[in-house]
Design a protein around this motif. Structure first.
Motif, PDB file in Angstrom:
ATOM      1  N   ALA A 131      21.555  15.018  30.914  1.00 31.09           N
ATOM      2  CA  ALA A 131      21.213  16.076  29.952  1.00 31.09           C
ATOM      3  C   ALA A 131      19.906  16.768  30.325  1.00 31.09           C
ATOM      4  O   ALA A 131      19.685  17.921  29.955  1.00 31.09           O
ATOM      5  CB  ALA A 131      21.128  15.494  28.550  1.00 31.09           C
TER       6      ALA A 131
ATOM      7  N   THR B 174      27.580  21.438  28.437  1.00 28.48           N
ATOM      8  CA  THR B 174      27.688  20.366  27.449  1.00 28.48           C
ATOM      9  C   THR B 174      28.284  20.837  26.124  1.00 28.48           C
ATOM     10  O   THR B 174      28.560  20.032  25.249  1.00 28.48           O
ATOM     11  CB  THR B 174      26.318  19.701  27.186  1.00 28.48           C
TER      12      THR B 174
ATOM     13  N   ALA C 113      25.627  13.782  31.217  1.00 32.96           N
ATOM     14  CA  ALA C 113      26.160  14.813  30.324  1.00 32.96           C
ATOM     15  C   ALA C 113      27.524  15.289  30.807  1.00 32.96           C
ATOM     16  O   ALA C 113      28.421  15.535  30.015  1.00 32.96           O
ATOM     17  CB  ALA C 113      25.193  15.985  30.234  1.00 32.96           C
TER      18      ALA C 113
ATOM     19  N   SER D  92      33.772  15.634  31.520  1.00 34.85           N
ATOM     20  CA  SER D  92      32.767  15.076  30.615  1.00 34.85           C
ATOM     21  C   SER D  92      33.448  14.391  29.445  1.00 34.85           C
ATOM     22  O   SER D  92      34.630  14.597  29.179  1.00 34.85           O
ATOM     23  CB  SER D  92      31.792  16.155  30.124  1.00 34.85           C
TER      24      SER D  92
END
Length: 163
Positions: free
Chosen positions: A149, A50, A135, A89
């Motif tokens: 996440a 992330t 995420a 992402s």
């Protein structure tokens, strides 16, 4: 001619071993592979994936290598041909960028503008990558995993409904 199910006077002596068996050579397939891909991801792995935007991996090849090693460590029991193609992402660099990818084959991180096609079959993950529940999205040759996440993963074959 019928064959007996239970034989008497076996010529071989069968003994059970109490030593642990390591299965590093066994390849996961079918439902076993699907079950493995649904396993909750480690916090360290989720954190590393992330922070693609923040860590400057676009310019630094050593950081890309660290990310790839992190992925390989997370899925150590998979064979090389089962590794993910890449990650997709949401990009937080702002307009005009929409998503970014980590392409495992080319070992690069790249940012994509809205409407710009993604490489290597990763386009199927773009819409999910934009969804606030996830995420990042792991893209495999025949499946995708949407990872929250919290590390929980939702799995789907192809580009269908995520389970």
């Amino acid at each position: 001619m019928r064959r007996p199910i239970i034989t008497t006077g076996s010529k071989t002596d069968v003994r059970l071993s109490t030593e642990p068996v390591t299965r590093t050579g066994v390849e996961l397939t079918g439902l076993a592979l699907e079950k493995r891909l649904k396993v909750k991801r480690s916090a360290a792995y989720v954190e590393a994936m992330t922070k693609l935007d923040a860590m400057g991996a676009v310019c630094d090849h050593t950081k890309v290598q660290e990310l790839i090693r992190s992925i390989q460590g997370e899925f150590a029991e998979l064979k090389p041909h089962q590794f993910l193609i890449g990650l997709v992402s949401k990009c937080y660099l702002g307009a005009p960028y929409e998503v970014h990818t980590l392409d495992m084959r080319q070992e690069i991180v790249e940012h994509y503008k809205a409407g710009q096609p993604l490489p290597s079959g990763m386009e199927k993950a773009r819409a999910l990558a934009m969804h606030p529940s996830y995420a990042f999205i792991e893209v495999y040759s025949d499946a995708i995993c949407a990872v929250a996440a919290t590390g929980y993963a939702a799995f789907t074959r192809g580009s269908g409904y995520v389970q």
